[in-house]
Design an enzyme around this catalytic site. Structure first.
Site, short mmCIF file in Angstrom:
data_model
loop_
_atom_site.label_atom_id
_atom_site.label_comp_id
_atom_site.label_asym_id
_atom_site.label_seq_id
_atom_site.Cartn_x
_atom_site.Cartn_y
_atom_site.Cartn_z
N GLU A 364 -0.09 0.84 -0.32
CA GLU A 364 -1.18 1.12 0.63
C GLU A 364 -1.51 -0.13 1.48
O GLU A 364 -2.65 -0.34 1.88
CB GLU A 364 -2.39 1.69 -0.10
CG GLU A 364 -1.98 2.93 -0.89
CD GLU A 364 -3.05 3.92 -1.19
OE1 GLU A 364 -4.06 3.92 -0.46
OE2 GLU A 364 -2.87 4.70 -2.13
C1 LIG Z 1 4.93 2.38 -6.89
C2 LIG Z 1 4.84 2.64 -5.43
C3 LIG Z 1 4.25 3.79 -4.97
C4 LIG Z 1 4.18 4.05 -3.60
N1 LIG Z 1 3.64 5.23 -3.17
C5 LIG Z 1 3.74 5.56 -1.85
C6 LIG Z 1 3.32 6.86 -1.40
O1 LIG Z 1 2.79 7.67 -2.16
N2 LIG Z 1 3.52 7.19 -0.11
C7 LIG Z 1 4.08 6.32 0.78
O2 LIG Z 1 4.24 6.69 1.93
N3 LIG Z 1 4.46 5.07 0.39
C8 LIG Z 1 4.31 4.68 -0.91
N4 LIG Z 1 4.71 3.43 -1.33
C9 LIG Z 1 5.26 2.50 -0.36
C10 LIG Z 1 4.40 1.27 -0.11
O3 LIG Z 1 3.23 1.62 0.61
C11 LIG Z 1 5.27 0.24 0.59
O4 LIG Z 1 6.18 -0.23 -0.40
C12 LIG Z 1 4.48 -0.91 1.18
O5 LIG Z 1 3.71 -0.49 2.28
C13 LIG Z 1 5.37 -2.07 1.63
O6 LIG Z 1 6.47 -1.62 2.38
P1 LIG Z 1 7.96 -2.12 1.98
O7 LIG Z 1 8.11 -1.90 0.53
O8 LIG Z 1 8.91 -1.50 2.89
O9 LIG Z 1 7.92 -3.69 2.22
P2 LIG Z 1 8.17 -4.44 3.62
O10 LIG Z 1 7.29 -3.89 4.67
O11 LIG Z 1 9.63 -4.50 3.86
O12 LIG Z 1 7.66 -5.90 3.24
C14 LIG Z 1 8.44 -6.85 2.51
C15 LIG Z 1 7.62 -8.14 2.44
O13 LIG Z 1 7.40 -8.64 3.77
C16 LIG Z 1 6.01 -8.81 3.99
N5 LIG Z 1 5.69 -8.52 5.39
C17 LIG Z 1 6.02 -7.41 6.12
N6 LIG Z 1 5.53 -7.51 7.36
C18 LIG Z 1 4.85 -8.68 7.42
C19 LIG Z 1 4.10 -9.35 8.44
N7 LIG Z 1 3.92 -8.81 9.64
N8 LIG Z 1 3.55 -10.56 8.14
C20 LIG Z 1 3.73 -11.12 6.91
N9 LIG Z 1 4.42 -10.54 5.92
C21 LIG Z 1 4.96 -9.33 6.16
C22 LIG Z 1 5.35 -7.81 3.05
O14 LIG Z 1 4.01 -8.16 2.81
C23 LIG Z 1 6.23 -7.94 1.83
O15 LIG Z 1 5.87 -9.07 1.10
C24 LIG Z 1 4.72 3.12 -2.68
C25 LIG Z 1 5.29 1.94 -3.16
C26 LIG Z 1 5.35 1.68 -4.51
C27 LIG Z 1 5.98 0.40 -4.98
#
Ligand SMILES: Cc1cc2nc3c(=O)[nH]c(=O)nc-3n(C[C@H](O)[C@H](O)[C@H](O)COP(=O)(O)OP(=O)(O)OC[C@H]3O[C@@H](n4cnc5c(N)ncnc54)[C@H](O)[C@@H]3O)c2cc1C
Length: 387
Positions: A364
């Site tokens: 989130e």
């Molecule tokens: C257990 C679990 C349940 C989930 N449930 C849902 C769900 O029900 N529905 C749904 O839609 N999603 C869900 N998610 C997805 C979750 O919301 C995303 O994993 C999260 O938003 C981060 O996206 P990403 O994993 O692609 O990481 P990325 O966006 O690829 O980020 C990787 C890293 O880069 C950093 N980063 C990215 N952009 C920036 C920036 N501009 N400045 C600085 N740092 C940055 C991030 O903070 C992180 O440390 C779930 C995830 C998990 C692990």
């Protein structure tokens, strides 16, 4: 004990839900975690007891309660079982609230009663493999044809994916439109062309299922579009504001258990001829944990009280999640440290706090994104009178 920052009704809800979950959900949470059992029975119990869709008008099956009341419930559930807490939170803040705030009268009457009674579970699907923090870059397409919208794409990490009965799915009418092309749809699990990957093998909240969602030309009738064409991004962020308060509450629940377990252990564990709680090194850690818990709880309750102010208070919601989630991870590690070697062992149930807490800094909106939300608003027009 009654908290002075809550009114009589809120304190009564808090007491009742703590008692309920400690006598039920808490009892099987360790087993559900170890066997990765989806706790559907917990959701059914919460539905029977009137704790689902609490903010929804009673005419649609809700309780007409305040946002804070629902937040207190997330906190209490998380203190017993963080996995059930996230299923509950997604069901309420991201799914029910979406239909409640943005649905048509027909959608409300069709879907809300079953969701509020626990007969069906709701979920939320925005994340994709290449589109996480930057949700506006999603590639799942929605094409409007004579029989409705045809959705094609893949969603990642969907909480309750494959277990939930219905999903709010975000898709774009045209990726070139970025945020303005994103539209929300209500999609049943039974839709033709919809399937799910196997449950992800996770570090924590193992009883909650997380799965990939594959949409292969799924037809959604126009009546199941949620909101207007192009309103999806606004809807997603609006709902995530509330979701972040929920994750802050989940973190506060974890912190509460970390402190309670640490205090009990510090009183009874003896080394060098005295209880370890007599050592200043342990006392300072406990004092810091209690202070952080109090601060995180106040921030979370304040955010919940101001939920109705909507996106104008987005930084307050982000601050609550940022602070509470980072402290929850730290406190879970502190609890393990206070337990010494026993804390590292599954049997004592303290290592689970750390495994469960970690994800609160990620889903989130990650901690980095929370900082971006806060800083970008501070640098624009945010009224410092709010903080
Ligand atoms: C257990 C679990 C349940 C989930 N449930 C849902 C769900 O029900 N529905 C749904 O839609 N999603 C869900 N998610 C997805 C979750 O919301 C995303 O994993 C999260 O938003 C981060 O996206 P990403 O994993 O692609 O990481 P990325 O966006 O690829 O980020 C990787 C890293 O880069 C950093 N980063 C990215 N952009 C920036 C920036 N501009 N400045 C600085 N740092 C940055 C991030 O903070 C992180 O440390 C779930 C995830 C998990 C692990």
């Amino acid at each position: 004990m009654a908290l002075s920052i809550l009114n009589e009704e809120e304190n009564a809800i808090r007491d009742a839900i703590f008692e309920l979950v400690q006598g039920t959900i808490a009892k099987r949470s360790q087993e559900f975690d170890q066997k990765a059992i989806f706790p559907r029975e917990n959701m059914e119990l919460l539905g029977r007891q009137g704790y689902l869709g609490m903010i929804v008008d009673p005419k649609w099956g809700g309780a007409g309660a305040s946002y804070l009341a629902q937040t207190l419930v997330v906190e209490a559930i998380a203190a017993a079982d963080p996995a059930t807490a996230v299923i509950y939170e997604v069901h309420n803040s991201l799914h029910i609230e979406g239909i409640w705030r943005f649905g048509t009268e027909e959608q409300k009457s069709r879907y809300l009663p079953g969701l509020c009674q626990g007969e069906s579970i709701g979920a939320f699907a925005i994340t994709e493999a290449e589109s996480g923090s930057n949700a506006a870059s999603m590639q799942t397409r929605a094409v409007r044809l004579a029989d409705g919208y045809h959705l094609t794409g893949r969603k990642m990490f969907i909480t309750s994916g494959g277990e939930a009965d219905r999903y709010i799915v975000f898709a774009t009418l045209d990726p070139a439109l970025k945020e303005k092309g994103i539209t929300a749809f209500i999609v049943p699990k039974t839709a033709k062309g919809l399937r799910f990957g196997p449950p992800e093998d996770k570090l924590g909240i193992r009883a909650s299922r997380t799965s990939e969602m594959i949409l292969d030309d799924v037809v959604v009738p126009v009546e199941d579009r949620l909101g207007e064409e192009g309103q999806g991004y606004y809807i997603a962020l609006y709902l995530l504001d509330g979701g972040r308060i929920g994750i802050a509450a989940q973190s506060v629940g974890i912190m509460t258990t970390a402190l309670e377990r640490s205090l009990a252990y510090a009183r009874q564990r003896k080394q060098f001829g005295q209880a370890i709680g007599q050592f200043e090194g342990i006392q300072w850690r406990l004092a810091d944990m209690a202070t952080d818990l109090h601060a995180a709880r106040l921030m979370t309750y304040e955010a919940a009280r101001r939920r109705e102010e909507g996106p104008a208070q987005r930084p307050l919601f982000a601050m609550a999640k940022l602070f509470a989630s980072e402290k929850a991870v730290q406190h879970a590690a502190d609890a393990i440290q206070i337990f010494g070697g026993y804390g590292y062992m599954r049997e004592y149930g303290v290592e689970r706090l750390l495994r469960d807490a970690k994800v609160t800094e990620i889903y989130e909106g990650t901690s980095e994104i929370m900082r971006l939300v806060i800083a970008s608003r501070l640098l624009k027009e945010y009224d410092l009178g709010n903080i």
